[in-house]
Design a protein around this motif. Structure first.
Motif, PDB file in Angstrom:
ATOM      1  N   ARG A 254       0.882  -0.836  10.744  1.00 17.13           N
ATOM      2  CA  ARG A 254       0.733   0.311  10.051  1.00 17.13           C
ATOM      3  C   ARG A 254      -0.874   0.548  10.088  1.00 17.13           C
ATOM      4  O   ARG A 254      -1.277   1.710   9.925  1.00 17.13           O
ATOM      5  CB  ARG A 254       1.368   0.119   8.824  1.00 17.13           C
ATOM      6  CG  ARG A 254       2.874   0.119   8.463  1.00 17.13           C
ATOM      7  CD  ARG A 254       3.684   1.146   8.877  1.00 17.13           C
ATOM      8  NE  ARG A 254       5.057   0.833   9.081  1.00 17.13           N
ATOM      9  CZ  ARG A 254       5.778   0.816  10.218  1.00 17.13           C
ATOM     10  NH1 ARG A 254       5.357   1.073  11.342  1.00 17.13           N
ATOM     11  NH2 ARG A 254       7.043   0.556  10.139  1.00 17.13           N
ATOM     12  N   TYR A 255      -1.548  -0.404  10.095  1.00 17.56           N
ATOM     13  CA  TYR A 255      -3.100  -0.031  10.143  1.00 17.56           C
ATOM     14  C   TYR A 255      -3.437   0.617  11.305  1.00 17.56           C
ATOM     15  O   TYR A 255      -4.262   1.621  11.272  1.00 17.56           O
ATOM     16  CB  TYR A 255      -3.849  -1.495  10.003  1.00 17.56           C
ATOM     17  CG  TYR A 255      -3.869  -2.215   8.686  1.00 17.56           C
ATOM     18  CD1 TYR A 255      -4.505  -1.826   7.703  1.00 17.56           C
ATOM     19  CD2 TYR A 255      -3.206  -3.284   8.577  1.00 17.56           C
ATOM     20  CE1 TYR A 255      -4.580  -2.263   6.405  1.00 17.56           C
ATOM     21  CE2 TYR A 255      -3.471  -4.317   7.621  1.00 17.56           C
ATOM     22  CZ  TYR A 255      -4.043  -3.589   6.364  1.00 17.56           C
ATOM     23  OH  TYR A 255      -4.177  -4.277   5.289  1.00 17.56           O
TER      24      TYR A 255
ATOM     25  N   ASP B 216      -3.467   5.522  -0.619  1.00 17.32           N
ATOM     26  CA  ASP B 216      -2.779   4.848  -1.185  1.00 17.32           C
ATOM     27  C   ASP B 216      -1.744   4.038  -0.558  1.00 17.32           C
ATOM     28  O   ASP B 216      -1.115   4.624   0.574  1.00 17.32           O
ATOM     29  CB  ASP B 216      -1.541   5.910  -2.415  1.00 17.32           C
ATOM     30  CG  ASP B 216      -2.430   6.597  -3.481  1.00 17.32           C
ATOM     31  OD1 ASP B 216      -3.565   5.996  -3.778  1.00 17.32           O
ATOM     32  OD2 ASP B 216      -2.423   7.646  -3.577  1.00 17.32           O
ATOM     33  N   ILE B 217      -1.693   2.703  -0.795  1.00 18.93           N
ATOM     34  CA  ILE B 217      -0.767   1.876  -0.091  1.00 18.93           C
ATOM     35  C   ILE B 217       0.780   2.005  -0.700  1.00 18.93           C
ATOM     36  O   ILE B 217       1.023   1.705  -1.819  1.00 18.93           O
ATOM     37  CB  ILE B 217      -1.045   0.251  -0.265  1.00 18.93           C
ATOM     38  CG1 ILE B 217      -2.569   0.120   0.475  1.00 18.93           C
ATOM     39  CG2 ILE B 217      -0.354  -0.437   0.777  1.00 18.93           C
ATOM     40  CD1 ILE B 217      -2.824   0.545   1.944  1.00 18.93           C
ATOM     41  N   THR B 218       1.606   2.428   0.084  1.00 18.38           N
ATOM     42  CA  THR B 218       2.874   2.871  -0.204  1.00 18.38           C
ATOM     43  C   THR B 218       3.755   1.788   0.286  1.00 18.38           C
ATOM     44  O   THR B 218       3.988   1.101   1.079  1.00 18.38           O
ATOM     45  CB  THR B 218       3.298   4.380   0.045  1.00 18.38           C
ATOM     46  OG1 THR B 218       3.198   4.513   1.582  1.00 18.38           O
ATOM     47  CG2 THR B 218       2.479   5.447  -0.585  1.00 18.38           C
TER      48      THR B 218
ATOM     49  N   LEU C 274       4.504   1.263   3.987  1.00 19.68           N
ATOM     50  CA  LEU C 274       3.751   0.742   4.816  1.00 19.68           C
ATOM     51  C   LEU C 274       3.604  -0.878   4.657  1.00 19.68           C
ATOM     52  O   LEU C 274       2.971  -1.531   5.492  1.00 19.68           O
ATOM     53  CB  LEU C 274       2.214   1.112   4.420  1.00 19.68           C
ATOM     54  CG  LEU C 274       1.841   2.574   4.297  1.00 19.68           C
ATOM     55  CD1 LEU C 274       0.672   2.935   3.682  1.00 19.68           C
ATOM     56  CD2 LEU C 274       1.845   3.069   5.965  1.00 19.68           C
ATOM     57  N   CYS C 275       4.441  -1.218   3.822  1.00 22.56           N
ATOM     58  CA  CYS C 275       4.469  -2.755   3.655  1.00 22.56           C
ATOM     59  C   CYS C 275       5.810  -3.389   4.106  1.00 22.56           C
ATOM     60  O   CYS C 275       6.783  -2.869   4.685  1.00 22.56           O
ATOM     61  CB  CYS C 275       4.275  -2.926   2.099  1.00 22.56           C
ATOM     62  SG  CYS C 275       2.915  -2.242   1.323  1.00 22.56           S
TER      63      CYS C 275
ATOM     64  N   LYS D 195     -11.390  -2.184  -0.417  1.00 21.97           N
ATOM     65  CA  LYS D 195     -10.982  -2.221  -1.774  1.00 21.97           C
ATOM     66  C   LYS D 195     -12.112  -2.747  -2.708  1.00 21.97           C
ATOM     67  O   LYS D 195     -12.542  -4.078  -2.344  1.00 21.97           O
ATOM     68  CB  LYS D 195      -9.736  -2.958  -1.660  1.00 21.97           C
ATOM     69  CG  LYS D 195      -8.962  -3.140  -3.412  1.00 21.97           C
ATOM     70  CD  LYS D 195      -8.467  -1.699  -3.729  1.00 21.97           C
ATOM     71  CE  LYS D 195      -7.742  -2.138  -5.017  1.00 21.97           C
ATOM     72  NZ  LYS D 195      -8.077  -1.153  -6.180  1.00 21.97           N
TER      73      LYS D 195
ATOM     74  N   VAL E 107       0.748  -4.713   3.377  1.00 21.17           N
ATOM     75  CA  VAL E 107       0.740  -3.837   4.772  1.00 21.17           C
ATOM     76  C   VAL E 107       0.939  -4.792   6.074  1.00 21.17           C
ATOM     77  O   VAL E 107       0.335  -5.651   6.452  1.00 21.17           O
ATOM     78  CB  VAL E 107      -0.562  -3.226   4.882  1.00 21.17           C
ATOM     79  CG1 VAL E 107      -0.552  -2.073   6.228  1.00 21.17           C
ATOM     80  CG2 VAL E 107      -0.990  -2.236   3.722  1.00 21.17           C
TER      81      VAL E 107
ATOM     82  N   SER F 262      -3.900  -5.755   2.319  1.00 23.34           N
ATOM     83  CA  SER F 262      -3.670  -4.724   1.479  1.00 23.34           C
ATOM     84  C   SER F 262      -2.415  -4.729   0.733  1.00 23.34           C
ATOM     85  O   SER F 262      -1.441  -4.942   1.436  1.00 23.34           O
ATOM     86  CB  SER F 262      -4.061  -3.499   2.107  1.00 23.34           C
ATOM     87  OG  SER F 262      -5.334  -3.526   2.535  1.00 23.34           O
ATOM     88  N   ARG F 263      -2.081  -4.407  -0.450  1.00 21.91           N
ATOM     89  CA  ARG F 263      -1.017  -4.539  -1.148  1.00 21.91           C
ATOM     90  C   ARG F 263      -0.404  -3.367  -1.667  1.00 21.91           C
ATOM     91  O   ARG F 263      -1.082  -2.333  -1.957  1.00 21.91           O
ATOM     92  CB  ARG F 263      -1.033  -5.566  -2.401  1.00 21.91           C
ATOM     93  CG  ARG F 263      -1.423  -6.996  -1.950  1.00 21.91           C
ATOM     94  CD  ARG F 263      -1.648  -8.001  -2.897  1.00 21.91           C
ATOM     95  NE  ARG F 263      -2.124  -9.229  -2.408  1.00 21.91           N
ATOM     96  CZ  ARG F 263      -1.786 -10.007  -1.653  1.00 21.91           C
ATOM     97  NH1 ARG F 263      -0.374  -9.778  -1.198  1.00 21.91           N
ATOM     98  NH2 ARG F 263      -2.194 -11.183  -1.363  1.00 21.91           N
TER      99      ARG F 263
END
Length: 139
Positions: free
Chosen positions: A24-25, A8-10, A13-14, A97, A20, A69-70
């Protein structure tokens, strides 16, 4: 044999745009490798680093950022072990995704002994790695 995890993209991370933040990747990539060692190879980093005093640093990494990624998305990480050398191993990771590639990463790890120098993979670990390697082992 691929190792796969949903992720999950939280918020943490953004960046401010809700995508993202690229460093963080690399944290996620390292987490995937660490989980692969623990869950698939049954050789967790805690054993390698804390109990045995060895290390498996990343010595080379390449990344192709293809799409953002969002926040709120669930993505899929896939990891493949592609080569095992005497003391190094190559991995290919892909973040997708809905079938679309967001990120492709290639990295090399090296087994480093207590003295800080590369050493051969421990026999038991190498055996387990070979069972999951796509291309086989160097001789």
């Amino acid at each position: 044999m691929s190792y796969e995890r949903r992720f999950d993209i939280t918020f943490g991370l953004c960046d401010a745009a809700g995508i993202v933040f690229y460093p963080r990747y690399f944290e996620m990539t390292n987490l995937m490798v660490e989980q692969f060692f623990a869950e698939v190879l049954d050789y967790p980093y805690s054993r390698i680093h804390l109990e045995e005093g060895n290390a498996v640093p990343t010595v080379h990494i390449e990344a192709d950022f293809r799409a953002p990624s969002r926040l709120g998305e669930t993505v899929t990480w896939t990891l493949d072990l592609t080569r095992i050398g005497t003391s190094s191993a190559d991995f290919a990771l892909q973040l997708t995704k809905d079938g679309d590639t967001r990120l492709a990463v290639r990295l090399t790890l090296v087994w480093v002994g207590r003295d800080g120098r590369p050493e051969a993979w421990p026999a038991r670990l190498r055996e387990r790695m070979a069972a999951h390697c796509l291309k086989g082992q160097d001789q």
